[in-house]
Write a protein that holds these residues in place. Structure first.
Motif, PDB file in Angstrom:
ATOM      1  N   SER A 122      20.439  40.904  43.925  1.00  0.00           N
ATOM      2  CA  SER A 122      21.857  41.057  43.640  1.00  0.00           C
ATOM      3  C   SER A 122      22.496  42.033  44.620  1.00  0.00           C
ATOM      4  CB  SER A 122      22.053  41.542  42.206  1.00  0.00           C
ATOM      5  OG  SER A 122      21.434  42.789  42.025  1.00  0.00           O
ATOM      6  N   VAL A 123      23.803  41.989  44.632  1.00  0.00           N
ATOM      7  CA  VAL A 123      24.631  42.863  45.457  1.00  0.00           C
ATOM      8  C   VAL A 123      25.549  43.600  44.504  1.00  0.00           C
ATOM      9  CG1 VAL A 123      26.441  42.865  47.225  1.00  0.00           C
ATOM     10  CG2 VAL A 123      24.559  41.254  47.405  1.00  0.00           C
ATOM     11  N   ARG A 124      25.875  44.824  44.824  1.00  0.00           N
ATOM     12  CA  ARG A 124      26.853  45.571  44.027  1.00  0.00           C
ATOM     13  C   ARG A 124      28.218  45.472  44.699  1.00  0.00           C
ATOM     14  NH1 ARG A 124      24.832  48.718  39.504  1.00  0.00           N
ATOM     15  NH2 ARG A 124      22.732  47.906  39.308  1.00  0.00           N
ATOM     16  N   GLU A 125      29.209  45.120  43.912  1.00  0.00           N
ATOM     17  CA  GLU A 125      30.600  45.111  44.372  1.00  0.00           C
ATOM     18  C   GLU A 125      31.318  46.226  43.640  1.00  0.00           C
ATOM     19  OE1 GLU A 125      32.234  40.823  45.197  1.00  0.00           O
ATOM     20  OE2 GLU A 125      31.045  40.768  43.353  1.00  0.00           O
ATOM     21  N   LEU A 126      32.051  47.037  44.386  1.00  0.00           N
ATOM     22  CA  LEU A 126      32.773  48.161  43.815  1.00  0.00           C
ATOM     23  C   LEU A 126      34.253  47.978  44.105  1.00  0.00           C
ATOM     24  CD1 LEU A 126      32.406  50.990  42.445  1.00  0.00           C
ATOM     25  CD2 LEU A 126      32.514  51.927  44.751  1.00  0.00           C
ATOM     26  N   VAL A 127      35.052  47.952  43.056  1.00  0.00           N
ATOM     27  CA  VAL A 127      36.511  47.837  43.173  1.00  0.00           C
ATOM     28  C   VAL A 127      37.106  49.119  42.633  1.00  0.00           C
ATOM     29  CG1 VAL A 127      38.561  46.538  42.505  1.00  0.00           C
ATOM     30  CG2 VAL A 127      36.398  45.341  42.817  1.00  0.00           C
ATOM     31  N   SER A 128      38.015  49.718  43.399  1.00  0.00           N
ATOM     32  CA  SER A 128      38.619  50.991  42.996  1.00  0.00           C
ATOM     33  C   SER A 128      40.125  50.847  42.811  1.00  0.00           C
ATOM     34  CB  SER A 128      38.351  52.067  44.048  1.00  0.00           C
ATOM     35  OG  SER A 128      36.966  52.263  44.181  1.00  0.00           O
ATOM     36  N   PHE A 129      40.628  51.642  41.881  1.00  0.00           N
ATOM     37  CA  PHE A 129      42.058  51.696  41.590  1.00  0.00           C
ATOM     38  C   PHE A 129      42.492  53.154  41.574  1.00  0.00           C
ATOM     39  CE2 PHE A 129      40.441  47.885  39.551  1.00  0.00           C
ATOM     40  CZ  PHE A 129      41.316  46.919  40.025  1.00  0.00           C
ATOM     41  N   HIS A 130      43.747  53.389  41.924  1.00  0.00           N
ATOM     42  CA  HIS A 130      44.321  54.739  41.939  1.00  0.00           C
ATOM     43  C   HIS A 130      45.585  54.732  41.099  1.00  0.00           C
ATOM     44  CE1 HIS A 130      46.899  57.939  43.863  1.00  0.00           C
ATOM     45  NE2 HIS A 130      45.802  58.611  43.585  1.00  0.00           N
ATOM     46  N   LEU A 131      45.771  55.769  40.324  1.00  0.00           N
ATOM     47  CA  LEU A 131      47.003  55.934  39.547  1.00  0.00           C
ATOM     48  C   LEU A 131      48.025  56.582  40.468  1.00  0.00           C
ATOM     49  CD1 LEU A 131      48.454  55.649  36.847  1.00  0.00           C
ATOM     50  CD2 LEU A 131      47.567  57.912  36.223  1.00  0.00           C
ATOM     51  N   ASP A 132      48.966  55.770  40.959  1.00  0.00           N
ATOM     52  CA  ASP A 132      49.947  56.264  41.919  1.00  0.00           C
ATOM     53  C   ASP A 132      50.976  57.170  41.260  1.00  0.00           C
ATOM     54  OD1 ASP A 132      48.859  55.152  44.200  1.00  0.00           O
ATOM     55  OD2 ASP A 132      50.121  53.371  44.159  1.00  0.00           O
ATOM     56  N   GLN A 133      51.791  57.802  42.097  1.00  0.00           N
ATOM     57  CA  GLN A 133      52.787  58.770  41.615  1.00  0.00           C
ATOM     58  C   GLN A 133      53.778  58.150  40.643  1.00  0.00           C
ATOM     59  OE1 GLN A 133      54.557  60.688  45.010  1.00  0.00           O
ATOM     60  NE2 GLN A 133      52.592  61.415  45.753  1.00  0.00           N
ATOM     61  N   ASP A 134      54.002  56.846  40.738  1.00  0.00           N
ATOM     62  CA  ASP A 134      54.915  56.179  39.811  1.00  0.00           C
ATOM     63  C   ASP A 134      54.223  55.783  38.502  1.00  0.00           C
ATOM     64  OD1 ASP A 134      53.364  54.068  40.682  1.00  0.00           O
ATOM     65  OD2 ASP A 134      55.032  52.922  41.532  1.00  0.00           O
ATOM     66  N   ARG A 135      52.959  56.271  38.313  1.00  0.00           N
ATOM     67  CA  ARG A 135      52.163  56.067  37.095  1.00  0.00           C
ATOM     68  C   ARG A 135      51.718  54.617  36.919  1.00  0.00           C
ATOM     69  NH1 ARG A 135      49.920  60.256  35.887  1.00  0.00           N
ATOM     70  NH2 ARG A 135      49.637  59.633  33.753  1.00  0.00           N
ATOM     71  N   ILE A 136      51.555  53.897  38.012  1.00  0.00           N
ATOM     72  CA  ILE A 136      51.043  52.527  37.985  1.00  0.00           C
ATOM     73  C   ILE A 136      49.699  52.497  38.693  1.00  0.00           C
ATOM     74  CG2 ILE A 136      51.399  50.153  38.809  1.00  0.00           C
ATOM     75  CD1 ILE A 136      54.383  50.585  38.397  1.00  0.00           C
ATOM     76  N   TRP A 137      48.706  51.864  38.039  1.00  0.00           N
ATOM     77  CA  TRP A 137      47.390  51.692  38.643  1.00  0.00           C
ATOM     78  C   TRP A 137      47.477  50.615  39.707  1.00  0.00           C
ATOM     79  CZ3 TRP A 137      43.449  54.878  37.868  1.00  0.00           C
ATOM     80  CH2 TRP A 137      43.447  55.670  36.713  1.00  0.00           C
ATOM     81  N   ARG A 138      47.005  50.942  40.913  1.00  0.00           N
ATOM     82  CA  ARG A 138      47.020  49.985  42.019  1.00  0.00           C
ATOM     83  C   ARG A 138      45.651  49.911  42.672  1.00  0.00           C
ATOM     84  NH1 ARG A 138      52.262  52.040  42.529  1.00  0.00           N
ATOM     85  NH2 ARG A 138      53.802  50.398  42.317  1.00  0.00           N
TER      86      ARG A 138
END
Length: 145
Positions: A122-138
């Motif tokens: 198997s392979v590991r896939e890593l997806v990241s999100f950041h809570l931007d200044q406008d309070r939306i996860w992107r």
């Protein structure tokens, strides 16, 4: 379908799963797992550029759209089509940084994945999100490990 409409739909889908955060609101791991899967599915469909278009300002500063698309394409081209994915971890981290675009909360979702051209493991896939200044996860990143 018009590319702009596809982009808006993709961003709306991700935003719909992750949604805006309010002060003190805890992020739901299940929402992040679904949002991560949507991001990976966009990559599966060759839509990495659209994913980059909706990414955090910090991610767009760090790598150009063309470089992101190229890097994702290169990393995925040799392993073939996805066969199976299972999420294995959701991690949260707070980063202190002088740059307000990179400082703040991050959530990463890790998937154990099997691909057609990599039957031995198997392979590991890593997806990241950041809570931007406008309070939306992107979306903020994708890595194969």
């Amino acid at each position: 379908m018009n590319p702009m409409i596809r982009l808006l739909l993709a961003i709306t889908l991700l935003w719909g799963w992750l949604g805006p955060a309010t002060a003190g609101e805890e992020v739901e791991a299940s929402d992040m797992v679904r949002g991560g899967m949507l991001a990976i599915q966009m990559i599966d469909q060759g839509r990495a550029g659209e994913l980059w278009d909706g990414a955090t300002p910090a991610a767009r500063k760090r790598v150009s759209r063309a470089d992101f698309v190229s890097q994702v394409s290169r990393s995925r081209s040799t392993i073939g089509a996805p066969q199976m994915r299972t999420w294995v971890a959701v991690n949260r981290q707070v980063v202190a940084d002088a740059d307000p675009d990179t400082a703040g909360q991050y959530v990463s979702v890790e998937y154990e994945s099997r691909f057609a051209n990599k039957p031995e493991g198997s392979v590991r896939e890593l997806v990241s999100f950041h809570l931007d200044q406008d309070r939306i996860w992107r979306f903020s990143g994708y890595v194969l490990k």
